[in-house]
Design a protein around this motif. Sequence first.
Motif, short mmCIF file in Angstrom:
data_model
loop_
_atom_site.label_atom_id
_atom_site.label_comp_id
_atom_site.label_asym_id
_atom_site.label_seq_id
_atom_site.Cartn_x
_atom_site.Cartn_y
_atom_site.Cartn_z
N SER A 202 2.78 10.93 7.85
CA SER A 202 3.03 10.36 6.52
C SER A 202 4.33 9.55 6.51
O SER A 202 4.40 8.48 5.89
N LEU A 205 3.75 6.19 8.46
CA LEU A 205 2.95 5.20 7.73
C LEU A 205 3.74 4.53 6.62
O LEU A 205 3.55 3.34 6.34
N ARG A 206 4.64 5.27 5.96
CA ARG A 206 5.42 4.70 4.86
C ARG A 206 6.36 3.59 5.32
O ARG A 206 6.83 2.79 4.49
N GLU A 209 3.83 -1.92 5.69
CA GLU A 209 3.25 -2.46 4.48
C GLU A 209 1.97 -1.71 4.11
O GLU A 209 1.23 -1.28 4.99
N LYS A 210 1.70 -1.60 2.83
CA LYS A 210 0.54 -0.84 2.36
C LYS A 210 -0.76 -1.36 2.94
O LYS A 210 -1.67 -0.59 3.23
N GLY A 211 -0.85 -2.66 3.12
CA GLY A 211 -2.08 -3.25 3.62
C GLY A 211 -2.40 -2.88 5.06
O GLY A 211 -3.55 -3.03 5.49
N LYS A 212 -1.42 -2.38 5.81
CA LYS A 212 -1.64 -2.01 7.21
C LYS A 212 -1.81 -0.51 7.42
O LYS A 212 -2.22 -0.08 8.50
N ARG A 213 -1.49 0.27 6.40
CA ARG A 213 -1.44 1.72 6.60
C ARG A 213 -2.79 2.34 6.95
O ARG A 213 -2.87 3.24 7.79
N ASP A 214 -3.87 1.87 6.32
CA ASP A 214 -5.18 2.45 6.60
C ASP A 214 -5.59 2.20 8.05
O ASP A 214 -6.10 3.12 8.73
#
Length: 243
Positions: A202, A205-206, A209-214
Amino acid sequence: MMRTILLPLAFLFFYTGSYAQGATSAKLDNFTGNGYAGAAFSAMRKKLNSPSDLETVGSVYIDERFVPCKVFYNDEMIGNFYYRHNAFNDEVEIKDTQFGEQPESSLATIKELRLVDELDNKELALKAYKNKKDVVRNGYLYKLNEGDKYDLFFKNSVKFTEGTNPVNSMVRATPNKFSHFTEYYFMKDGDKLAHYIGKKKSEFLRAFEKGKRDSIANYIKEEKINLKKEEDLMKVFNYLNSI
């Protein structure tokens, strides 16, 4: 041509002891003068107080030996030297030769300087980084993986723990101790600040960027990545540089 004139060793290293001071002064006589030497010396890190004179277990050095290296100023090679890294003070000690009687100097804390270890082919340089407490520091980071989008680094550090004296015969004394540990950082292309890499998924991942986290999370799951392992971190950043 001017760059070459400004790169003598005397301008980039700080010597201690009367012999070294004399040698430095002699070399400064050749300085053509535009303020660079003063700027270089003012940028140097002073020796920090170290409990190294105490009886301890462990060492402040990553390797007690002076090992061969090449020193560069940006992309220009200054020369071949010998170095060792005092990771307690985060200071790079450097010499012209391996001979014990030659006084060591301290590599100037100038970010344009970088050092390549010829034994292990490791590169280290002074970088600004944000540690796990979100405090910005300057320190020596070793380059581990280089890419078009992200560079991966590790930082060798040493912590001093004071020993304890037994209060009675039933309690065992503990010695003063230097403990080595490694932390990992990454730098995005174009950034001037390296960021701490958390060991938990966790936290890791933070940092992106949000768009790459998945996609990163899926890769970690599919490849059974252990973020505590250096080789697995390298796999993740190879993946990040490929997408």
